[in-house]
Design a protein around this motif. Structure first.
Motif, PDB file in Angstrom:
ATOM      1  N   VAL A   1       0.850  -1.190   0.000  1.00 55.42           N
ATOM      2  CA  VAL A   1       0.000   0.000   0.000  1.00 55.42           C
ATOM      3  C   VAL A   1       0.888   1.243   0.000  1.00 55.42           C
ATOM      4  O   VAL A   1       1.898   1.297   0.707  1.00 55.42           O
ATOM      5  CB  VAL A   1      -0.922   0.034   1.236  1.00 55.42           C
ATOM      6  CG1 VAL A   1      -1.771   1.302   1.227  1.00 55.42           C
ATOM      7  CG2 VAL A   1      -1.801  -1.204   1.294  1.00 55.42           C
ATOM      8  N   THR A   2       0.487   2.225  -0.805  1.00 53.03           N
ATOM      9  CA  THR A   2       1.135   3.536  -0.757  1.00 53.03           C
ATOM     10  C   THR A   2       0.261   4.461   0.085  1.00 53.03           C
ATOM     11  O   THR A   2      -0.878   4.751  -0.284  1.00 53.03           O
ATOM     12  CB  THR A   2       1.310   4.125  -2.162  1.00 53.03           C
ATOM     13  OG1 THR A   2       2.187   3.273  -2.918  1.00 53.03           O
ATOM     14  CG2 THR A   2       1.926   5.517  -2.086  1.00 53.03           C
ATOM     15  N   PHE A   3       0.801   4.871   1.210  1.00 49.94           N
ATOM     16  CA  PHE A   3       0.069   5.742   2.120  1.00 49.94           C
ATOM     17  C   PHE A   3       0.448   7.195   1.841  1.00 49.94           C
ATOM     18  O   PHE A   3       1.627   7.510   1.590  1.00 49.94           O
ATOM     19  CB  PHE A   3       0.404   5.420   3.577  1.00 49.94           C
ATOM     20  CG  PHE A   3      -0.009   4.040   4.004  1.00 49.94           C
ATOM     21  CD1 PHE A   3      -1.308   3.793   4.428  1.00 49.94           C
ATOM     22  CD2 PHE A   3       0.907   2.995   3.983  1.00 49.94           C
ATOM     23  CE1 PHE A   3      -1.685   2.515   4.828  1.00 49.94           C
ATOM     24  CE2 PHE A   3       0.537   1.726   4.386  1.00 49.94           C
ATOM     25  CZ  PHE A   3      -0.765   1.473   4.804  1.00 49.94           C
ATOM     26  N   ARG A   4      -0.524   8.056   1.918  1.00 48.10           N
ATOM     27  CA  ARG A   4      -0.252   9.488   1.899  1.00 48.10           C
ATOM     28  C   ARG A   4       0.061   9.912   3.327  1.00 48.10           C
ATOM     29  O   ARG A   4      -0.689   9.582   4.260  1.00 48.10           O
ATOM     30  CB  ARG A   4      -1.456  10.256   1.379  1.00 48.10           C
ATOM     31  CG  ARG A   4      -1.288  11.767   1.372  1.00 48.10           C
ATOM     32  CD  ARG A   4      -2.509  12.422   0.743  1.00 48.10           C
ATOM     33  NE  ARG A   4      -2.379  13.872   0.714  1.00 48.10           N
ATOM     34  CZ  ARG A   4      -2.876  14.679   1.635  1.00 48.10           C
ATOM     35  NH1 ARG A   4      -3.564  14.173   2.652  1.00 48.10           N
ATOM     36  NH2 ARG A   4      -2.715  15.981   1.548  1.00 48.10           N
ATOM     37  N   VAL A   5       1.157  10.613   3.536  1.00 49.47           N
ATOM     38  CA  VAL A   5       1.500  11.071   4.886  1.00 49.47           C
ATOM     39  C   VAL A   5       1.477  12.596   4.884  1.00 49.47           C
ATOM     40  O   VAL A   5       1.889  13.244   3.904  1.00 49.47           O
ATOM     41  CB  VAL A   5       2.876  10.545   5.343  1.00 49.47           C
ATOM     42  CG1 VAL A   5       2.823   9.048   5.553  1.00 49.47           C
ATOM     43  CG2 VAL A   5       3.959  10.883   4.337  1.00 49.47           C
ATOM     44  N   ALA A   6       0.989  13.149   5.962  1.00 51.28           N
ATOM     45  CA  ALA A   6       0.846  14.599   6.048  1.00 51.28           C
ATOM     46  C   ALA A   6       0.814  15.030   7.493  1.00 51.28           C
ATOM     47  O   ALA A   6       0.539  14.232   8.403  1.00 51.28           O
ATOM     48  CB  ALA A   6      -0.432  15.050   5.338  1.00 51.28           C
ATOM     49  N   ALA A   7       1.106  16.315   7.700  1.00 54.74           N
ATOM     50  CA  ALA A   7       1.008  16.931   9.027  1.00 54.74           C
ATOM     51  C   ALA A   7       0.025  18.086   8.952  1.00 54.74           C
ATOM     52  O   ALA A   7      -0.154  18.700   7.892  1.00 54.74           O
ATOM     53  CB  ALA A   7       2.379  17.430   9.488  1.00 54.74           C
TER      54      ALA A   7
ATOM     55  N   ILE B   1       0.508  14.086  12.906  1.00 58.80           N
ATOM     56  CA  ILE B   1       1.025  13.433  11.694  1.00 58.80           C
ATOM     57  C   ILE B   1       0.175  12.198  11.450  1.00 58.80           C
ATOM     58  O   ILE B   1      -0.100  11.428  12.384  1.00 58.80           O
ATOM     59  CB  ILE B   1       2.509  13.043  11.857  1.00 58.80           C
ATOM     60  CG1 ILE B   1       3.390  14.294  11.886  1.00 58.80           C
ATOM     61  CG2 ILE B   1       2.950  12.110  10.733  1.00 58.80           C
ATOM     62  CD1 ILE B   1       4.863  13.987  12.100  1.00 58.80           C
ATOM     63  N   ALA B   2      -0.249  12.015  10.205  1.00 53.71           N
ATOM     64  CA  ALA B   2      -1.116  10.878   9.900  1.00 53.71           C
ATOM     65  C   ALA B   2      -0.725  10.257   8.562  1.00 53.71           C
ATOM     66  O   ALA B   2      -0.205  10.929   7.667  1.00 53.71           O
ATOM     67  CB  ALA B   2      -2.576  11.318   9.847  1.00 53.71           C
ATOM     68  N   ALA B   3      -0.972   8.957   8.463  1.00 46.87           N
ATOM     69  CA  ALA B   3      -0.869   8.239   7.195  1.00 46.87           C
ATOM     70  C   ALA B   3      -2.275   7.862   6.771  1.00 46.87           C
ATOM     71  O   ALA B   3      -3.057   7.361   7.581  1.00 46.87           O
ATOM     72  CB  ALA B   3       0.002   6.992   7.356  1.00 46.87           C
ATOM     73  N   SER B   4      -2.594   8.117   5.519  1.00 48.60           N
ATOM     74  CA  SER B   4      -3.974   7.920   5.084  1.00 48.60           C
ATOM     75  C   SER B   4      -4.028   7.151   3.770  1.00 48.60           C
ATOM     76  O   SER B   4      -3.049   7.072   3.021  1.00 48.60           O
ATOM     77  CB  SER B   4      -4.670   9.272   4.915  1.00 48.60           C
ATOM     78  OG  SER B   4      -4.015  10.050   3.931  1.00 48.60           O
TER      79      SER B   4
ATOM     80  N   GLY C   1      -3.021   8.423  12.927  1.00 49.02           N
ATOM     81  CA  GLY C   1      -1.864   9.253  13.224  1.00 49.02           C
ATOM     82  C   GLY C   1      -1.605   9.398  14.702  1.00 49.02           C
ATOM     83  O   GLY C   1      -2.135   8.639  15.514  1.00 49.02           O
ATOM     84  N   PHE C   2      -0.833  10.395  15.053  1.00 49.23           N
ATOM     85  CA  PHE C   2      -0.482  10.632  16.457  1.00 49.23           C
ATOM     86  C   PHE C   2      -0.225  12.121  16.647  1.00 49.23           C
ATOM     87  O   PHE C   2      -0.108  12.893  15.687  1.00 49.23           O
ATOM     88  CB  PHE C   2       0.754   9.804  16.848  1.00 49.23           C
ATOM     89  CG  PHE C   2       1.968  10.085  16.020  1.00 49.23           C
ATOM     90  CD1 PHE C   2       2.868  11.087  16.370  1.00 49.23           C
ATOM     91  CD2 PHE C   2       2.215   9.355  14.856  1.00 49.23           C
ATOM     92  CE1 PHE C   2       3.986  11.353  15.595  1.00 49.23           C
ATOM     93  CE2 PHE C   2       3.327   9.620  14.073  1.00 49.23           C
ATOM     94  CZ  PHE C   2       4.216  10.616  14.445  1.00 49.23           C
ATOM     95  N   ARG C   3      -0.128  12.503  17.900  1.00 45.67           N
ATOM     96  CA  ARG C   3       0.026  13.916  18.261  1.00 45.67           C
ATOM     97  C   ARG C   3       1.495  14.323  18.290  1.00 45.67           C
ATOM     98  O   ARG C   3       2.351  13.563  18.749  1.00 45.67           O
ATOM     99  CB  ARG C   3      -0.595  14.146  19.642  1.00 45.67           C
ATOM    100  CG  ARG C   3      -0.590  15.592  20.093  1.00 45.67           C
ATOM    101  CD  ARG C   3      -1.190  15.696  21.472  1.00 45.67           C
ATOM    102  NE  ARG C   3      -0.424  14.938  22.447  1.00 45.67           N
ATOM    103  CZ  ARG C   3      -0.777  14.751  23.703  1.00 45.67           C
ATOM    104  NH1 ARG C   3      -1.924  15.229  24.135  1.00 45.67           N
ATOM    105  NH2 ARG C   3      -0.017  14.062  24.532  1.00 45.67           N
ATOM    106  N   VAL C   4       1.760  15.526  17.814  1.00 46.99           N
ATOM    107  CA  VAL C   4       3.100  16.122  17.896  1.00 46.99           C
ATOM    108  C   VAL C   4       2.959  17.464  18.611  1.00 46.99           C
ATOM    109  O   VAL C   4       2.357  18.401  18.072  1.00 46.99           O
ATOM    110  CB  VAL C   4       3.721  16.325  16.503  1.00 46.99           C
ATOM    111  CG1 VAL C   4       5.114  16.952  16.644  1.00 46.99           C
ATOM    112  CG2 VAL C   4       3.801  15.006  15.749  1.00 46.99           C
ATOM    113  N   MET C   5       3.456  17.545  19.819  1.00 49.71           N
ATOM    114  CA  MET C   5       3.344  18.763  20.610  1.00 49.71           C
ATOM    115  C   MET C   5       4.712  19.419  20.713  1.00 49.71           C
ATOM    116  O   MET C   5       5.692  18.791  21.113  1.00 49.71           O
ATOM    117  CB  MET C   5       2.826  18.443  22.013  1.00 49.71           C
ATOM    118  CG  MET C   5       2.554  19.667  22.864  1.00 49.71           C
ATOM    119  SD  MET C   5       1.105  20.596  22.285  1.00 49.71           S
ATOM    120  CE  MET C   5      -0.201  19.457  22.767  1.00 49.71           C
TER     121      MET C   5
END
Length: 347
Positions: free
Chosen positions: A79-85, A147-150, A169-173
């Motif tokens: 699978v090719t995931f799109r990653v973004a913040a 940041i998430a992969a979708s 995704g997960f949280r970036v603080m």
């Protein structure tokens, strides 16, 4: 998913506002049935997942830091995931989320640089490096992002294909160093006494209010509502910790039960939040109290008293009427006796 299909799905996604299914969590999640893909996204070091559930850093303005996250493909196909913040926020339920793809970030979401996509083989894990670059003019305090992969899938709806984005995704603080100024207030306090129309049962008081984070640090909110001789702590244990980011507000709704209406109750909302530091430690903030006042008119009891008073008045009126009637009959009898006695003496 090839490039052309990805672009087509993105175009379709842009035409359907609100169609995206958004989830930000560090646990594995399953996409919709059409995609038939499951995956997880977690913080990592260069060698793989490192046990963190979120990423938190304290950086100076102008500083850049490199970190990693891992994307694991739990499915049976590559699978090719799109990653973004994107900028992060807390929902009304207290769940952390990040802006959807069709909304532009303006804060910490723009500080994160990462690849646009990553391809992961079935059962495999790919570690993705990314950087956080804090601008020179960044204000001190906490700045949230995610940041998430979708994956994108196409669904048929009303004769047209629509794109649905599912993401994990997960949280970036990021805490920018400088003067920290925690501040908060309770606003929009609303009270309502709910009368029980059974005069033998007490009512209840509903109280809702907004806690507004007016400072530059995230706050973990807690406190006590003191009203009608009862103390109601919030949030309750089932709700868990309630964090509020700078500029955000969270609405609390509380119930003070078993309250007899005694015309009026003064009370207060005592807030005692704490500040969570970058290393997970909590620091207490000076508490503050907001007064409140609520009327609680005992209408059912007053109606009962009014009814009893009317019954008593009716009985008294009836008694007086009977007394007057008897007195009138006695008077009439005496008059009749006197009239009968006069002719007899005349004879």
């Amino acid at each position: 998913m090839n490039t052309s299909r990805l672009r087509a799905a993105l175009a379709a996604l842009a035409t359907v506002a609100g169609a995206a299914a958004l989830t930000v969590t560090a646990t594995p999640a399953v996409a919709d049935e059409a995609a038939a893909v499951s995956w997880s996204v977690t913080p990592a070091d260069a060698s793989g997942p490192d046990g963190r559930v979120a990423i938190e850093h304290e950086l100076d303005a102008g500083e850049t830091l490199e970190d990693h996250f891992a994307v694991r493909n739990l499915g049976t196909e590559a699978v090719t995931f799109r990653v973004a913040a994107a900028d992060g926020f807390y929902t009304r339920s207290g769940r952390f989320d990040m802006l959807p793809s069709d909304q532009e970030s303006v804060d910490a979401g723009t500080w994160i640089a990462l690849p646009e996509s990553v391809t992961v083989e079935p059962g495999g894990t790919v570690v993705v490096p990314f950087t956080i670059s804090v601008p020179e003019n960044a204000e001190p305090g906490d700045h949230a992002a995610g940041i998430a992969a979708s994956v994108l899938s196409l669904k048929q709806g009303e004769g047209a294909e629509v794109g649905v984005e599912s993401r994990v995704g997960f949280r970036v603080m990021t805490r920018v160093t400088g003067e920290l100024a925690p501040a908060f207030s309770a606003q929009n306090v609303r009270t309502d006494y709910r009368t029980s129309w059974n005069p033998l049962e007490p009512g209840r008081i509903d109280v809702s209010f907004d806690v507004v984070n007016e400072g530059n640090t995230r706050l973990e909110v807690g406190g006590v509502l003191d009203l009608a001789g009862q103390q109601v702590p919030f949030p309750d244990e089932s709700a868990g910790r309630q964090e509020i980011l700078p500029g955000e507000r969270h609405t609390f709704s509380l119930v003070v039960d078993q309250v007899w209406p005694l015309f009026a109750f003064p009370g207060e909302i005592a807030l005692a939040p704490s500040v969570t530091t970058a290393d997970g430690q909590s620091t207490e903030v000076a508490p503050a109290a907001t007064p409140l006042f609520i009327w609680a008119i005992p209408w059912p009891q007053l109606l009962v008293l009014a009814g009893l008073a009317l019954i008593a008045m009716a009985l008294l009126w009836r008694r007086n009427r009977s007394t007057r009637r008897i007195e009138e009959l006695v008077r009439q009898a005496r008059e009749a006796g006197r009239r009968d006695a006069v002719p007899e003496r005349a004879a």
